[in-house]
Design a protein around this motif. Sequence first.
Motif, mmCIF file in Angstrom:
data_model
loop_
_atom_site.group_PDB
_atom_site.id
_atom_site.type_symbol
_atom_site.label_atom_id
_atom_site.label_comp_id
_atom_site.label_asym_id
_atom_site.label_seq_id
_atom_site.Cartn_x
_atom_site.Cartn_y
_atom_site.Cartn_z
ATOM 1 N N GLU A 1 25.515 19.152 -34.149
ATOM 2 C CA GLU A 1 25.171 18.258 -33.042
ATOM 3 C C GLU A 1 25.938 16.950 -33.184
ATOM 4 O OE1 GLU A 1 21.204 16.112 -31.125
ATOM 5 O OE2 GLU A 1 21.006 17.618 -32.712
ATOM 6 N N ARG A 2 26.450 16.440 -32.087
ATOM 7 C CA ARG A 2 27.230 15.203 -32.140
ATOM 8 C C ARG A 2 27.126 14.456 -30.820
ATOM 9 N NH1 ARG A 2 32.667 17.554 -34.008
ATOM 10 N NH2 ARG A 2 33.539 15.487 -33.660
ATOM 11 N N VAL A 3 27.557 13.222 -30.865
ATOM 12 C CA VAL A 3 27.500 12.340 -29.704
ATOM 13 C C VAL A 3 28.443 12.836 -28.612
ATOM 14 C CG1 VAL A 3 28.105 10.018 -28.905
ATOM 15 C CG2 VAL A 3 26.819 10.301 -31.023
ATOM 16 N N ILE A 4 28.041 12.649 -27.368
ATOM 17 C CA ILE A 4 28.926 12.856 -26.215
ATOM 18 C C ILE A 4 29.119 11.493 -25.554
ATOM 19 C CG2 ILE A 4 29.257 13.999 -24.003
ATOM 20 C CD1 ILE A 4 27.425 16.217 -24.937
ATOM 21 N N LEU A 5 30.342 11.031 -25.485
ATOM 22 C CA LEU A 5 30.604 9.715 -24.922
ATOM 23 C C LEU A 5 30.366 9.694 -23.415
ATOM 24 C CD1 LEU A 5 33.892 8.607 -26.740
ATOM 25 C CD2 LEU A 5 31.545 7.929 -27.271
ATOM 26 N N GLU A 6 29.675 8.651 -22.958
ATOM 27 C CA GLU A 6 29.560 8.401 -21.522
ATOM 28 C C GLU A 6 30.890 7.837 -21.012
ATOM 29 O OE1 GLU A 6 26.984 9.240 -19.832
ATOM 30 O OE2 GLU A 6 25.490 9.601 -21.408
ATOM 31 N N LYS A 7 31.076 7.851 -19.702
ATOM 32 C CA LYS A 7 32.340 7.366 -19.140
ATOM 33 C C LYS A 7 32.607 5.915 -19.502
ATOM 34 C CE LYS A 7 32.723 10.518 -15.185
ATOM 35 N NZ LYS A 7 32.818 10.625 -13.708
ATOM 36 N N TYR A 8 31.565 5.080 -19.464
ATOM 37 C CA TYR A 8 31.782 3.668 -19.788
ATOM 38 C C TYR A 8 32.106 3.496 -21.268
ATOM 39 C CZ TYR A 8 27.293 2.904 -22.190
ATOM 40 O OH TYR A 8 26.254 2.931 -23.091
#
Length: 266
Positions: free
Chosen positions: A45-52
Motif C-alpha cells: 500500500e502506498r500514497v497516491i498523489l492528488e493533482k495539486y
Amino acid sequence: QKPPCSCWGLEGLSREQGVGNLQCGQVWTLKMDLTGAQIEKATRERVILEKYELELLRYGNWMNDSCVEIWLEYLMDTLVPDDRSDVSFISPSAMQLVPSGYTSDFFVEDWVGLELPQKNLCLMPINDCDHNDENMEGPGGTHWGLLIYYRPTNTFRMYDTMGGSLRSQCRAAIKELAATFHAEDAKFEVEIHTPRQENSYDCGAYSCSIAADLIKCYLQHERLLNKDELAAITLPIVMDRRQALYKVARRDPQVRGGTAAEIWII
C-alpha cells in the motif's frame, strides 16, 4: 510510454495489452519469475498523489507529507534490492504520531510489524509540526529534516538543512522510539556537514536527496556519508532530482519504480 495501472482504468489496459479476462484485484506482471517477497514489496500500500500534490513536486514549491513519502517509496523501489530487508523508512504520517502524546510502549506494540530491530538503516522524515496548534488539521509543519537510525554504530543522526532547528523534535522522537528499535542506549548526533538549503521551500527535497545518497552509500560501502559526499548534494542536484521525480509522477501518481513498475493491481 506510461505503464498500465489502476489509475488509468481497466479499459485502456485491456485494449492495449489484451488482458480483458483479468478480474478486479488480480496482479498482472511483466515478469513471471518473481518471488512472493518481491510481489509483496511491489504491491504494498502506498500514497497516491492528488493533482495539486503533483505540482508541489515542481521546483519552487514546499513539498507536503505525501510528496516526501512518495519520494521515499520511490527510493525503496529503485535503490534497495528486493532481497534486502535491512533498509527501511517510516512514513511522515506515522512520524506525526510521535509528538502527539503517544508513549514509548504504544510504539513498541503498534509498530512491531515494521521489524525495526532488524533494520540497519532506517530513515525518518521529521518536521517542526506544532501539535499544540488547535487549528491544525492533519500533518503540519513548515520545515522538513531527516532523522536516521544506523544500527552498526547504534546511532540516531539528524540531517537538518537549516542547521539545528529540529534538534528538540529529534530528541523527543528518539525518546519515544528508541525502545522500538531496541536501541535504548543509542547515541544522538547532529550531522554538522549537512548541506544548507538556499531558499524556504527545498527542505523536503534536500531531505529526500540526502536519504537517496545515504541508501546508496550504505549499500555500496556499508557506511554513512562523509563530509565530501554531503557537500556534493548541491542545489542543482536537488533541482534535477525533483524534476526527475515529477516526470515519473506525471505518468504514475503512485510513482512506482523497480519491480513495482512491472506489477500492477487491476
